[in-house]
Design a protein around this motif. Structure first.
Motif, PDB file in Angstrom:
ATOM      1  N   TYR A  28     -22.905   3.527  51.559  1.00 28.92           N
ATOM      2  CA  TYR A  28     -23.568   3.223  52.823  1.00 28.92           C
ATOM      3  C   TYR A  28     -22.798   2.109  53.519  1.00 28.92           C
ATOM      4  CZ  TYR A  28     -25.533  -0.811  50.349  1.00 28.92           C
ATOM      5  OH  TYR A  28     -25.678  -1.969  49.636  1.00 28.92           O
ATOM      6  N   ALA A  30     -22.877  -1.598  54.938  1.00 28.69           N
ATOM      7  CA  ALA A  30     -23.643  -2.836  54.809  1.00 28.69           C
ATOM      8  C   ALA A  30     -23.885  -3.468  56.179  1.00 28.69           C
ATOM      9  CB  ALA A  30     -22.895  -3.815  53.900  1.00 28.69           C
ATOM     10  N   LYS A  31     -24.776  -4.451  56.213  1.00 25.52           N
ATOM     11  CA  LYS A  31     -25.124  -5.115  57.476  1.00 25.52           C
ATOM     12  C   LYS A  31     -23.903  -5.754  58.137  1.00 25.52           C
ATOM     13  CE  LYS A  31     -28.854  -6.360  58.775  1.00 25.52           C
ATOM     14  NZ  LYS A  31     -29.663  -5.978  59.901  1.00 25.52           N
ATOM     15  N   ARG A  36     -20.089   0.003  51.278  1.00 22.55           N
ATOM     16  CA  ARG A  36     -20.598  -0.309  49.944  1.00 22.55           C
ATOM     17  C   ARG A  36     -20.721   1.001  49.181  1.00 22.55           C
ATOM     18  NH1 ARG A  36     -20.006  -4.612  51.930  1.00 22.55           N
ATOM     19  NH2 ARG A  36     -21.277  -6.473  51.727  1.00 22.55           N
ATOM     20  N   ASN A  37     -20.549   0.918  47.878  1.00 20.23           N
ATOM     21  CA  ASN A  37     -20.691   2.082  47.013  1.00 20.23           C
ATOM     22  C   ASN A  37     -21.275   1.570  45.707  1.00 20.23           C
ATOM     23  OD1 ASN A  37     -20.473   4.449  45.583  1.00 20.23           O
ATOM     24  ND2 ASN A  37     -18.384   4.863  46.264  1.00 20.23           N
ATOM     25  N   VAL A  38     -22.535   1.899  45.443  1.00 20.83           N
ATOM     26  CA  VAL A  38     -23.220   1.341  44.281  1.00 20.83           C
ATOM     27  C   VAL A  38     -23.759   2.451  43.383  1.00 20.83           C
ATOM     28  CG1 VAL A  38     -23.846  -0.799  45.452  1.00 20.83           C
ATOM     29  CG2 VAL A  38     -25.408   1.124  45.552  1.00 20.83           C
ATOM     30  N   THR A  53     -35.529   1.384  44.083  1.00 18.13           N
ATOM     31  CA  THR A  53     -34.925   0.055  44.048  1.00 18.13           C
ATOM     32  C   THR A  53     -35.989  -0.994  44.313  1.00 18.13           C
ATOM     33  OG1 THR A  53     -33.001  -1.207  44.828  1.00 18.13           O
ATOM     34  CG2 THR A  53     -34.274  -0.025  46.503  1.00 18.13           C
ATOM     35  N   ALA A  57     -33.853  -5.535  47.648  1.00 17.28           N
ATOM     36  CA  ALA A  57     -32.466  -5.076  47.491  1.00 17.28           C
ATOM     37  C   ALA A  57     -31.694  -5.229  48.810  1.00 17.28           C
ATOM     38  CB  ALA A  57     -32.441  -3.620  47.040  1.00 17.28           C
ATOM     39  N   LYS A  59     -29.414  -3.539  50.023  1.00 20.42           N
ATOM     40  CA  LYS A  59     -29.102  -2.276  50.698  1.00 20.42           C
ATOM     41  C   LYS A  59     -30.196  -1.840  51.672  1.00 20.42           C
ATOM     42  CE  LYS A  59     -29.994   0.106  46.393  1.00 20.42           C
ATOM     43  NZ  LYS A  59     -29.710  -1.072  45.640  1.00 20.42           N
ATOM     44  N   ALA A  62     -29.685  -2.723  55.394  1.00 24.29           N
ATOM     45  CA  ALA A  62     -28.548  -1.927  55.871  1.00 24.29           C
ATOM     46  C   ALA A  62     -28.960  -0.482  56.105  1.00 24.29           C
ATOM     47  CB  ALA A  62     -27.397  -2.005  54.870  1.00 24.29           C
ATOM     48  N   LEU A  63     -29.749   0.092  55.177  1.00 30.96           N
ATOM     49  CA  LEU A  63     -30.186   1.487  55.316  1.00 30.96           C
ATOM     50  C   LEU A  63     -31.183   1.649  56.462  1.00 30.96           C
ATOM     51  CD1 LEU A  63     -30.472   2.482  51.556  1.00 30.96           C
ATOM     52  CD2 LEU A  63     -28.741   3.243  53.208  1.00 30.96           C
ATOM     53  N   ILE A  69     -25.832   8.115  54.675  1.00 27.61           N
ATOM     54  CA  ILE A  69     -25.345   7.821  53.325  1.00 27.61           C
ATOM     55  C   ILE A  69     -24.475   8.970  52.822  1.00 27.61           C
ATOM     56  CG2 ILE A  69     -27.318   6.370  52.745  1.00 27.61           C
ATOM     57  CD1 ILE A  69     -27.039   9.727  51.127  1.00 27.61           C
TER      58      ILE A  69
END
Length: 166
Positions: A28, A30-31, A36-38, A53, A57, A59, A62-63, A69
């Motif tokens: 996704y 990030a802000k 990011r890849n988690v 989550t 979190a 993320k 950001a989401l 995604i």
């Protein structure tokens, strides 16, 4: 990609094996605008991928801002099997622990005693609830290196075959 095409990819036996695994990689933005890849545990319910989550979190903001995604589910053997999925994250804030989070995973084995201890720890840690990240696939590709290849490699194969015919 049309819904029937997505369904066809996800219903393939290798895709079903991959969807039965425990961990995906969630990509996704990030802000701060960087990628990011988690790794994150997931459950496939037959039409959606559900990840859970904590409510704090990083993320989640950001989401909310950019729900686009990408997910990767793959194997660690040669040739690799890779399922790529794209979609939009829907955030579902829940009280308590979501059933998907407590659902036993297919490959991570625990003794009954370990499971009781783990669940007690989860309930004490997330007593304020969790967030379900729900993704309905809008695009999917299976790469098994036997019947399907990455698109760039497919293009190279096509060009080679054209040269051989010429």
């Amino acid at each position: 990609m049309e819904t029937n095409e997505i369904t066809e990819v996800l219903n393939r036996p290798i895709s079903q094996e991959l969807l039965a695994r425990d961990v995906t990689r969630l990509a996704y933005v990030a802000k701060d605008g960087t990628p990011r890849n988690v790794p994150i545990a997931f459950v496939w319910n037959g039409s959606q991928i559900v990840m859970c989550t904590s409510k704090n979190a990083p993320k989640l903001p950001a989401l909310r801002e950019n729900p686009a995604i990408a997910l990767t589910i793959d194997t660690e053997v040669h040739p690799p099997k890779i399922l790529l999925i794209r979609g939009r994250a829907e955030l579902d804030f829940v009280d308590g622990i979501p059933d998907e989070y407590l659902q036993p995973t297919s490959t991570y084995a625990m003794t009954p005693e370990q499971r009781v201890e783990w669940e007690a720890e989860v309930r004490s840690l997330y007593h304020d609830g969790m967030v379900r990240i729900v993704v309905t696939p809008t695009w999917a590709k299976l790469i098994d290196f036997e019947t399907t290849l990455p698109s760039a490699v497919e293009e190279l194969v096509r060009r080679r075959e054209e040269r051989q015919r010429a």
